[in-house]
Design an enzyme around this catalytic site. Structure first.
Site, PDB file in Angstrom:
ATOM      1  N   GLY A 148      -7.508   7.630  62.247  1.00  0.00           N
ATOM      2  CA  GLY A 148      -8.531   6.967  63.059  1.00  0.00           C
ATOM      3  C   GLY A 148      -8.377   5.456  63.022  1.00  0.00           C
ATOM      4  O   GLY A 148      -8.602   4.773  64.028  1.00  0.00           O
ATOM      5  N   ARG A 194     -11.964  13.247  67.762  1.00  0.00           N
ATOM      6  CA  ARG A 194     -12.776  12.123  67.280  1.00  0.00           C
ATOM      7  C   ARG A 194     -13.132  11.162  68.424  1.00  0.00           C
ATOM      8  O   ARG A 194     -12.343  10.932  69.336  1.00  0.00           O
ATOM      9  CB  ARG A 194     -12.036  11.409  66.147  1.00  0.00           C
ATOM     10  N   ASP A 229     -16.644   6.989  52.537  1.00  0.00           N
ATOM     11  CA  ASP A 229     -15.530   7.898  52.259  1.00  0.00           C
ATOM     12  C   ASP A 229     -15.657   8.583  50.896  1.00  0.00           C
ATOM     13  O   ASP A 229     -14.875   9.490  50.580  1.00  0.00           O
ATOM     14  CB  ASP A 229     -14.198   7.135  52.329  1.00  0.00           C
ATOM     15  N   LYS A 260     -15.725  12.492  61.140  1.00  0.00           N
ATOM     16  CA  LYS A 260     -14.569  12.083  60.331  1.00  0.00           C
ATOM     17  C   LYS A 260     -13.420  13.064  60.603  1.00  0.00           C
ATOM     18  O   LYS A 260     -13.439  13.773  61.595  1.00  0.00           O
ATOM     19  CB  LYS A 260     -14.951  12.035  58.844  1.00  0.00           C
TER      20      LYS A 260
HETATM   21  C1  S3P Z   1     -12.140   2.492  57.834  1.00  0.00           C
HETATM   22  C2  S3P Z   1     -13.444   2.518  58.227  1.00  0.00           C
HETATM   23  C3  S3P Z   1     -14.332   3.666  58.040  1.00  0.00           C
HETATM   24  C4  S3P Z   1     -13.752   4.642  57.019  1.00  0.00           C
HETATM   25  C5  S3P Z   1     -12.301   4.923  57.252  1.00  0.00           C
HETATM   26  C6  S3P Z   1     -11.502   3.626  57.158  1.00  0.00           C
HETATM   27  C7  S3P Z   1     -11.340   1.269  58.088  1.00  0.00           C
HETATM   28  O1  S3P Z   1     -14.504   4.335  59.267  1.00  0.00           O
HETATM   29  O2  S3P Z   1     -14.473   5.847  57.016  1.00  0.00           O
HETATM   30  O3  S3P Z   1     -11.802   5.834  56.302  1.00  0.00           O
HETATM   31  O4  S3P Z   1     -10.261   1.110  57.492  1.00  0.00           O
HETATM   32  O5  S3P Z   1     -11.797   0.436  58.881  1.00  0.00           O
HETATM   33  P1  S3P Z   1     -15.594   3.829  60.348  1.00  0.00           P
HETATM   34  O6  S3P Z   1     -15.233   2.476  60.785  1.00  0.00           O
HETATM   35  O7  S3P Z   1     -15.491   4.821  61.482  1.00  0.00           O
HETATM   36  O8  S3P Z   1     -16.900   3.898  59.648  1.00  0.00           O
END
Ligand code: S3P
Length: 420
Positions: free
Chosen positions: A86, A114, A305, A332
């Site tokens: 993501g 997602r 996380d 997630k």
């Molecule tokens: C992350 C942000 C978080 C986190 C992901 C890593 C990042 O997600 O859960 O594992 O590196 O910016 P979200 O921005 O969707 O909350």
């Protein structure tokens, strides 16, 4: 049967992604020590290389990255596989939106479910051309000239905030983002560290068009989200004591340590550095049965996380633990809220979901099913591995190999620190 020992988890995954992806926009070259060796960061590196970026191993644990300074031949339709990541897809959306060329960002089955509109929407307000398939990947970005916007985010997401700020570096005028609660601020710190034009005031960050220059050397702090598995397990497994070294300790990432402390574990920190991120060593020691606690909605971004392993700790704590407003878990790598509930439930734990709250009643003496299923969600797989270890049970975890998404050396560290 305690956990006992010292370990250094892989380099922080969030920072590793940013070092690689921000090198698309930054000038100069940088020797990086300890970049995460996980699959997710490999996806970012692959995208960086597909755009012409060079990143070469120089010695054990050292990678030399040469920044592209935003200059590459504009492709007609370049496919960039983001696999399970993501962070790769969302940061790329922001980085590519204002650069010439057409890019198709896709992912595996998990990434394809997602939501991407939360990022596409503010980028379109800046003038970007972005198409999704029903709000999900594949995402097609056709680079265009962007203009700055002032944007109020409705949920605290570091990926969304980062995408808008990184797009802002190539947009005309000023781009300002305000978030409802503090999410991880690595992008802001790194833009500043690389000399980019950024100002931060509380929950608001603004950038103006400008360039960044990589530093000669960067030491990647170790990942607190990886460390959390063993630190949280040490809090509930009697006679345990675990020390994690050179960990990233920014406030936006260490909510889990504050929660473990509140639940009654003995947590101690020694700070060793502060630029561009606070780092240090953390020790967690078992100090009697944990007690349930309430985790407020404002705390959630700082431990988002770590909820699977904190929920596991809560199954071993006396009384009720409530995690307020954790609906983000539904989007997630899996529907993590249901996954936590079903898999810890399969172990006999009393875990419920009330609206958007996750509720765990403890303590529970686990019953062992024939197998568990992580749904190929790395954080579930590691949580379940620790639950089984603590219960002295050996049953298969379906999708256990997904641990390499964030922590390929997890089982090595588990075996090193487990005392039979
Ligand atoms: C992350 C942000 C978080 C986190 C992901 C890593 C990042 O997600 O859960 O594992 O590196 O910016 P979200 O921005 O969707 O909350």
């Amino acid at each position: 049967m305690p956990l006992e020992g010292r370990f250094t988890p892989p380099g922080d995954k969030s920072i590793s992604h940013r070092l690689v992806l921000m090198s698309l926009a930054a000038e100069g070259e940088m020797l990086v020590r300890g970049l995460s060796d996980c699959d997710d960061v490999a996806s970012s590196l692959a995208a960086f290389r597909s755009l012409g970026g060079r990143a070469e191993a120089e010695a054990e644990g050292m990678l030399r990255i040469r920044g592209l300074g935003g200059r590459w031949a504009p492709p007609e339709a370049l496919e960039l596989p983001c696999d399970n990541s993501g962070t790769t897809i969302r940061l790329l959306m922001g980085l590519l939106a204002g650069r010439p060329g057409r890019y198709i960002l896709d992912g595996d089955q998990s990434l394809r479910r997602r939501p991407m509109e939360r990022v596409a929407e503010p980028l379109r307000l800046m003038g970007a051309r972005i198409e999704t398939v029903g709000g999900r990947p594949p995402v097609t970005v056709t680079g265009r000239a962007l203009s700055g916007i002032t944007y109020s985010m409705t949920s605290a997401s570091a990926q969304l905030k980062s995408a808008v700020l990184l797009a802002g570096l190539s947009a005309a005028g000023k781009t300002t983002v305000t978030e409802p609660a503090a999410s991880r601020d690595h992008t802001e710190r790194l833009i500043d560290y690389f000399g980019g034009p950024i100002e931060v005031d509380g929950l608001t960050a603004s950038v103006t068009p400008g360039t960044m220059s990589l530093r000669r050397f960067f030491e990647t702090p170790a990942d607190p989200s990886a460390a959390a598995f063993f630190l949280a397990a040490a809090a509930f497994i009697p006679r345990s004591r675990v020390a994690a070294e050179n960990i990233l300790l920014s406030k936006a990432r260490t909510g889990f340590l504050r929660v473990l402390d509140r639940m009654g574990a003995k947590v101690s920190l020694t700070m060793t550095g502060d630029t561009p991120e606070p780092t240090g060593d953390v020790t967690v020691q078992y100090d009697g049965e944990l007690e349930g606690t309430e985790v407020a909605a404002e705390e959630i971004p700082s431990l988002i996380d770590e909820i699977p392993v904190l929920a596991l700790a809560a199954t071993q704590a006396r009384g009720r633990t409530v995690f307020r407003k954790v609906d983000e878990l539904r989007v997630k790598e899996t529907d993590r809220l249901m996954n936590i509930r079903h898999q810890l439930g399969a172990l006999g734990a009393r875990v419920g979901v009330d609206g958007d709250d996750l509720i765990v009643e403890g303590p529970t003496s686990f019953i062992i099913p024939e197998s568990l299923d992580s749904g190929s969600d790395h954080r579930l797989a590691m949580t379940l591995a620790l639950a089984l270890k603590a219960a002295k049970a050996h049953v298969p975890i379906v999708g256990w190999e997904s641990i390499s998404v964030s922590y390929p050396s997890f089982y090595d560290h588990l075996n090193d620190m487990w005392r039979d």
